[in-house]
Write a protein that holds these residues in place. Sequence first.
Motif, PDB file in Angstrom:
ATOM      1  N   THR A 199      67.126 -25.237  -2.462  1.00 63.79           N
ATOM      2  CA  THR A 199      67.548 -25.689  -3.787  1.00 63.79           C
ATOM      3  C   THR A 199      66.604 -26.798  -4.228  1.00 63.79           C
ATOM      4  OG1 THR A 199      69.871 -25.108  -3.419  1.00 63.79           O
ATOM      5  CG2 THR A 199      69.406 -26.742  -5.122  1.00 63.79           C
ATOM      6  N   LYS A 246      60.051 -20.302  -8.780  1.00 59.11           N
ATOM      7  CA  LYS A 246      60.742 -18.999  -8.790  1.00 59.11           C
ATOM      8  C   LYS A 246      59.929 -17.959  -8.025  1.00 59.11           C
ATOM      9  CE  LYS A 246      62.319 -15.418 -12.016  1.00 59.11           C
ATOM     10  NZ  LYS A 246      62.416 -15.015 -13.450  1.00 59.11           N
ATOM     11  N   LYS A 285      65.648 -20.806  -3.841  1.00 56.31           N
ATOM     12  CA  LYS A 285      66.990 -20.258  -4.000  1.00 56.31           C
ATOM     13  C   LYS A 285      67.598 -20.654  -5.343  1.00 56.31           C
ATOM     14  CE  LYS A 285      71.568 -20.225  -1.806  1.00 56.31           C
ATOM     15  NZ  LYS A 285      72.377 -20.775  -0.680  1.00 56.31           N
ATOM     16  N   ASN A 286      67.597 -21.952  -5.658  1.00 55.45           N
ATOM     17  CA  ASN A 286      68.110 -22.471  -6.926  1.00 55.45           C
ATOM     18  C   ASN A 286      67.109 -23.463  -7.494  1.00 55.45           C
ATOM     19  OD1 ASN A 286      70.796 -21.219  -6.984  1.00 55.45           O
ATOM     20  ND2 ASN A 286      71.219 -22.523  -5.208  1.00 55.45           N
ATOM     21  N   ILE A 308      66.953 -26.375 -10.352  1.00 54.48           N
ATOM     22  CA  ILE A 308      67.804 -27.183 -11.231  1.00 54.48           C
ATOM     23  C   ILE A 308      66.932 -28.208 -11.939  1.00 54.48           C
ATOM     24  CG2 ILE A 308      69.779 -28.763 -11.319  1.00 54.48           C
ATOM     25  CD1 ILE A 308      70.764 -27.388  -8.725  1.00 54.48           C
ATOM     26  N   SER A 316      68.241 -22.415 -13.179  1.00 62.21           N
ATOM     27  CA  SER A 316      69.597 -21.896 -13.026  1.00 62.21           C
ATOM     28  C   SER A 316      70.659 -22.938 -13.352  1.00 62.21           C
ATOM     29  CB  SER A 316      69.804 -21.406 -11.582  1.00 62.21           C
ATOM     30  OG  SER A 316      69.548 -22.456 -10.653  1.00 62.21           O
ATOM     31  N   HIS A 317      70.240 -24.157 -13.683  1.00 61.06           N
ATOM     32  CA  HIS A 317      71.189 -25.240 -13.940  1.00 61.06           C
ATOM     33  C   HIS A 317      70.392 -26.383 -14.562  1.00 61.06           C
ATOM     34  CE1 HIS A 317      75.014 -27.374 -12.221  1.00 61.06           C
ATOM     35  NE2 HIS A 317      74.640 -27.923 -13.363  1.00 61.06           N
ATOM     36  N   PHE A 375      73.195 -20.539 -18.465  1.00 63.28           N
ATOM     37  CA  PHE A 375      73.517 -21.086 -17.152  1.00 63.28           C
ATOM     38  C   PHE A 375      74.222 -22.428 -17.349  1.00 63.28           C
ATOM     39  CE2 PHE A 375      68.975 -21.878 -18.069  1.00 63.28           C
ATOM     40  CZ  PHE A 375      69.007 -23.254 -18.216  1.00 63.28           C
ATOM     41  N   HIS A 405      74.124 -30.775  -5.048  1.00 63.10           N
ATOM     42  CA  HIS A 405      73.518 -30.284  -3.810  1.00 63.10           C
ATOM     43  C   HIS A 405      74.575 -30.048  -2.732  1.00 63.10           C
ATOM     44  CE1 HIS A 405      70.498 -29.652  -0.746  1.00 63.10           C
ATOM     45  NE2 HIS A 405      71.053 -30.590   0.003  1.00 63.10           N
TER      46      HIS A 405
END
Length: 350
Positions: free
Chosen positions: A39, A65, A70-71, A73, A108-109, A126, A334
Amino acid sequence: MRGLSDGRRLGVELGKSVVFQESNRETRVDVKESVRGQTIFIIQTIPRDVNTAIMELLVMAYALKTSCAKNIIGVIPYFPYSKQCKMRKRGSIVCKLLASMLAKAGLSHIITMDLHQKEIQGFFSFPVDNLRASPFLIQYIQEEIPDYRNAIIVAKSPAAAKRAQSYAERLRLGLAVIHGEAQCSESDMADGRHSPPCVRNTTGHTGLELPSGKQQAPFPGIELPIMMAKEKPPITVVGDVGGRIAIIVDDIIDDVGDFVAAAEILKERGAYKIYIMATHGLLSAEAPRLIEESAIDEVVVTNTVPHEVQKLQCPKIKTVDVSMILAEAIRRIHNGESMAYLFRNITVDD
């Protein structure tokens, strides 16, 4: 600077990456360590060169990406183009375009602070955590403004009245609103395509004729009611500011012309000290000089936007550090913890 501050608060080191511009001004990103399955939080403040900062964020997100993070933010304390969230004449809603670009790049956030309009969150596909700076600014008022109990919260336009009311209620202070022709006409162009025309056509329109093999039979034309032009009343201050400390609150202070004009009006009405409290201190162009020469006693902004140069030009500008709440938001996301604690005692209108 913000990235270093948040890193120290969380007890972690910043990730290794290089962001630079080629000789032809193209943005290049080089991630120096593996991010597979992790993340990642990208901390991006928005300096003077807004478009370059946006491009750096997009390229960085896409690089992560494609590196199988994985994520991803984004921590964007001041979200750019947030003022362009409504249709103006035949323009476009650029804020929605930027939201789509960030999603396409891989975010994603997003963690941000005091969006210009809360409805902007609906532009994103998102989650968006829109943190508030008001607890920090209210604490500054209580600790740094002598005799703040003799203050009154002021909205420089009716559009800012809800935010000002939220401050007034939490500080147990009175509320005043400035209304009249000297205010910004941002709301006047909320749609603004100026179509149909504002005056009725009086040139004897007989209707539209449809071509046909038989005799043409016109049908009545459409007559629209006369659209009255909008006219603002003479400037007035709703509320008594005489012998009081006036505290004007807003989310963004950029072009300070409206704030300077509001300060002059409040001085004329008897306010003996004038403070400006805002989350994002963009302070573009001649803002420091205009503030220094104005009736404003102090401008208090957070460090969501770098403004060290402006502070050197104008000692009236003060800074409130909000890195604490951003670092705590990163930690909670997190660890999968609830964000509700960061929004305690926050009203919808704040």
